[in-house]
Scaffold this active site. Structure first.
Site, PDB file in Angstrom:
ATOM      1  N   GLU A 147      36.145  37.044  37.835  1.00  9.17           N
ATOM      2  CA  GLU A 147      34.780  36.789  37.679  1.00  9.17           C
ATOM      3  C   GLU A 147      34.261  36.208  39.357  1.00  9.17           C
ATOM      4  O   GLU A 147      35.174  35.932  39.923  1.00  9.17           O
ATOM      5  CB  GLU A 147      34.654  35.388  36.847  1.00  9.17           C
ATOM      6  CG  GLU A 147      34.592  35.793  35.375  1.00  9.17           C
ATOM      7  CD  GLU A 147      36.140  35.524  34.913  1.00  9.17           C
ATOM      8  OE1 GLU A 147      36.788  34.855  35.449  1.00  9.17           O
ATOM      9  OE2 GLU A 147      35.945  35.922  33.542  1.00  9.17           O
ATOM     10  N   TYR A 159      35.737  43.413  46.418  1.00  8.44           N
ATOM     11  CA  TYR A 159      36.297  43.957  45.148  1.00  8.44           C
ATOM     12  C   TYR A 159      35.894  45.321  44.796  1.00  8.44           C
ATOM     13  O   TYR A 159      36.922  46.206  44.365  1.00  8.44           O
ATOM     14  CB  TYR A 159      35.824  43.157  44.060  1.00  8.44           C
ATOM     15  CG  TYR A 159      36.234  41.640  44.105  1.00  8.44           C
ATOM     16  CD1 TYR A 159      37.366  41.287  44.815  1.00  8.44           C
ATOM     17  CD2 TYR A 159      35.328  40.515  43.870  1.00  8.44           C
ATOM     18  CE1 TYR A 159      37.846  39.803  44.907  1.00  8.44           C
ATOM     19  CE2 TYR A 159      35.760  39.305  43.954  1.00  8.44           C
ATOM     20  CZ  TYR A 159      36.858  38.785  44.406  1.00  8.44           C
ATOM     21  OH  TYR A 159      37.246  37.566  44.730  1.00  8.44           O
TER      22      TYR A 159
HETATM   23  C1  LIG Z   1      35.790  36.707  50.128  1.00  2.50           C
HETATM   24  C2  LIG Z   1      36.755  36.244  51.332  1.00  2.50           C
HETATM   25  C3  LIG Z   1      37.952  35.987  50.776  1.00  2.50           C
HETATM   26  C4  LIG Z   1      36.646  37.597  52.238  1.00  2.50           C
HETATM   27  O1  LIG Z   1      37.501  37.340  53.186  1.00  2.50           O
HETATM   28  P1  LIG Z   1      37.636  37.774  54.664  1.00  2.50           P
HETATM   29  O2  LIG Z   1      38.880  37.665  55.153  1.00  2.50           O
HETATM   30  O3  LIG Z   1      36.544  37.608  55.526  1.00  2.50           O
HETATM   31  O4  LIG Z   1      37.451  39.822  54.345  1.00  2.50           O
HETATM   32  P2  LIG Z   1      38.033  40.861  55.131  1.00  2.50           P
HETATM   33  O5  LIG Z   1      37.658  40.599  56.732  1.00  2.50           O
HETATM   34  O6  LIG Z   1      39.310  41.127  54.576  1.00  2.50           O
HETATM   35  O7  LIG Z   1      36.744  41.929  54.420  1.00  2.50           O
HETATM   36  C5  LIG Z   1      37.283  42.597  53.440  1.00  2.50           C
HETATM   37  C6  LIG Z   1      36.046  43.309  52.815  1.00  2.50           C
HETATM   38  O8  LIG Z   1      35.152  42.319  52.555  1.00  2.50           O
HETATM   39  C7  LIG Z   1      33.823  42.579  52.714  1.00  2.50           C
HETATM   40  N1  LIG Z   1      33.212  41.821  53.571  1.00  2.50           N
HETATM   41  C8  LIG Z   1      33.870  40.807  54.325  1.00  2.50           C
HETATM   42  N2  LIG Z   1      32.878  40.153  55.111  1.00  2.50           N
HETATM   43  C9  LIG Z   1      31.689  40.696  54.745  1.00  2.50           C
HETATM   44  C10 LIG Z   1      30.265  40.320  55.115  1.00  2.50           C
HETATM   45  N3  LIG Z   1      30.098  39.368  56.154  1.00  2.50           N
HETATM   46  N4  LIG Z   1      29.310  41.035  54.674  1.00  2.50           N
HETATM   47  C11 LIG Z   1      29.620  42.012  53.631  1.00  2.50           C
HETATM   48  N5  LIG Z   1      30.668  42.352  53.194  1.00  2.50           N
HETATM   49  C12 LIG Z   1      31.915  41.658  53.647  1.00  2.50           C
HETATM   50  C13 LIG Z   1      34.002  43.978  53.130  1.00  2.50           C
HETATM   51  O9  LIG Z   1      33.634  44.917  51.955  1.00  2.50           O
HETATM   52  C14 LIG Z   1      35.072  44.018  53.854  1.00  2.50           C
HETATM   53  O10 LIG Z   1      35.498  45.404  54.029  1.00  2.50           O
HETATM   54  P3  LIG Z   1      35.133  46.118  55.118  1.00  2.50           P
HETATM   55  O11 LIG Z   1      35.874  45.559  56.578  1.00  2.50           O
HETATM   56  O12 LIG Z   1      35.967  47.549  55.161  1.00  2.50           O
HETATM   57  O13 LIG Z   1      33.589  46.317  55.491  1.00  2.50           O
HETATM   58  C15 LIG Z   1      36.065  35.191  52.115  1.00  2.50           C
HETATM   59  O14 LIG Z   1      34.855  35.449  52.293  1.00  2.50           O
HETATM   60  C16 LIG Z   1      36.189  34.080  51.384  1.00  2.50           C
HETATM   61  O15 LIG Z   1      37.287  33.268  51.509  1.00  2.50           O
HETATM   62  N6  LIG Z   1      34.870  33.262  50.775  1.00  2.50           N
HETATM   63  C17 LIG Z   1      34.949  32.101  50.085  1.00  2.50           C
HETATM   64  C18 LIG Z   1      35.804  32.034  48.608  1.00  2.50           C
HETATM   65  C19 LIG Z   1      35.299  33.072  47.698  1.00  2.50           C
HETATM   66  O16 LIG Z   1      33.971  33.378  47.503  1.00  2.50           O
HETATM   67  N7  LIG Z   1      36.242  34.110  47.227  1.00  2.50           N
HETATM   68  C20 LIG Z   1      36.019  34.703  46.169  1.00  2.50           C
HETATM   69  C21 LIG Z   1      35.725  34.190  45.010  1.00  2.50           C
HETATM   70  S1  LIG Z   1      35.292  35.256  43.636  1.00  2.50           S
END
Ligand SMILES: CC(C)(COP(=O)(O)OP(=O)(O)OC[C@H]1O[C@@H](n2cnc3c(N)ncnc32)[C@H](O)[C@@H]1OP(=O)(O)O)[C@@H](O)C(=O)NCCC(=O)NCCS
Length: 212
Positions: A147, A159
């Protein structure tokens, strides 16, 4: 590689909670992690470590130059003692993300995934997701589901990159602000098409992380 994934253990929990507080509007009580790690045999939790942080923390305390004895005018016990060099545990500080899932029959339910805000947009959230999907394969899951808040476009993008598709909405799922959750599912992860796509994405990610 600079980054490693390990199984979460109890000593990791304080740091996990620290990151959780920075990543989520509401958090689990610390006891929830203890239950998950110790009592829930269907739960699988991982942490992501940055080995470079361990190396940076492994500093040698500065040595005070030896002073000639005659300059010590006071009894040594009256001299202010040099503050101890405090280094927070490098092992704990090296944790920069965490994630987990539950296996329910043949479905892997992702319960949490987060990276520390200082380490975002480097492919590390993706590394955690890839590791969870690898876990799902190794424990015999056939689908992966989760979710996500309707407003959490960043997570949704991640995702969708890995083949999750919206399958429904849970109304007012989040109690802090009554926000709806999207329910997302992968296709059958053992299908040749999913496996191939997953392997392609994973190998591109490993190349990217290797270069950091
Ligand atoms: C969601 C989360 C884990 C992503 O972590 P991250 O280390 O920044 O992500 P990554 O650098 O590995 O990015 C992977 C993908 O996420 C998406 N993404 C990451 N940052 C993004 C941004 N600022 N805007 C849009 N898409 C983004 C893209 O699809 C990216 O793939 P790409 O590099 O090919 O574009 C992080 O933002 C987080 O911890 N958020 C708070 C907790 C949360 O919301 N968890 C999910 C609960 S369902």
């Amino acid at each position: 590689m600079r980054y490693v994934i390990e199984r979460m253990t109890m000593p990791d929990v304080p740091r996990v909670i620290e990151i959780e507080r920075l990543a989520y509007p509401s958090t689990w009580p610390p006891s929830a992690y203890r239950k998950e790690l110790q009592d829930n045999r269907w739960a699988h939790y991982i942490v992501l470590r940055d080995k470079q942080i361990i190396e940076e923390h492994t500093v040698v305390p500065p040595q005070e130059p030896e002073r000639p004895r005659k300059s010590r005018l006071f009894p040594l016990s009256l001299l202010p003692s040099r503050p101890a060099v405090t280094i927070s545990s490098p092992e704990l500080a090296s944790i920069i993300g965490f994630a987990g899932l539950w296996l329910m029959v043949d479905e892997a339910h992702i319960t949490t995934i987060a990276t520390h805000p200082d380490f975002r947009q480097h492919g590390l959230g993706e590394f955690l997701l890839v590791s969870l999907i690898d876990t799902a394969y190794s424990i015999g899951a056939r689908w992966v589901t989760l979710e996500v808040r309707v407003s959490n476009f960043v997570a949704q993008n991640l995702y969708r990159k890995y083949g999750f598709r919206q399958a429904g909405v849970r109304r007012r799922y989040y109690s802090d602000n009554q926000e709806d959750a999207l329910i997302m599912w992968t296709d059958e992860i053992n299908s040749p098409a999913y496996k191939q796509k997953f392997q392609e994405l994973k190998s591109a990610l490993m190349t990217k992380l290797d270069a950091q």
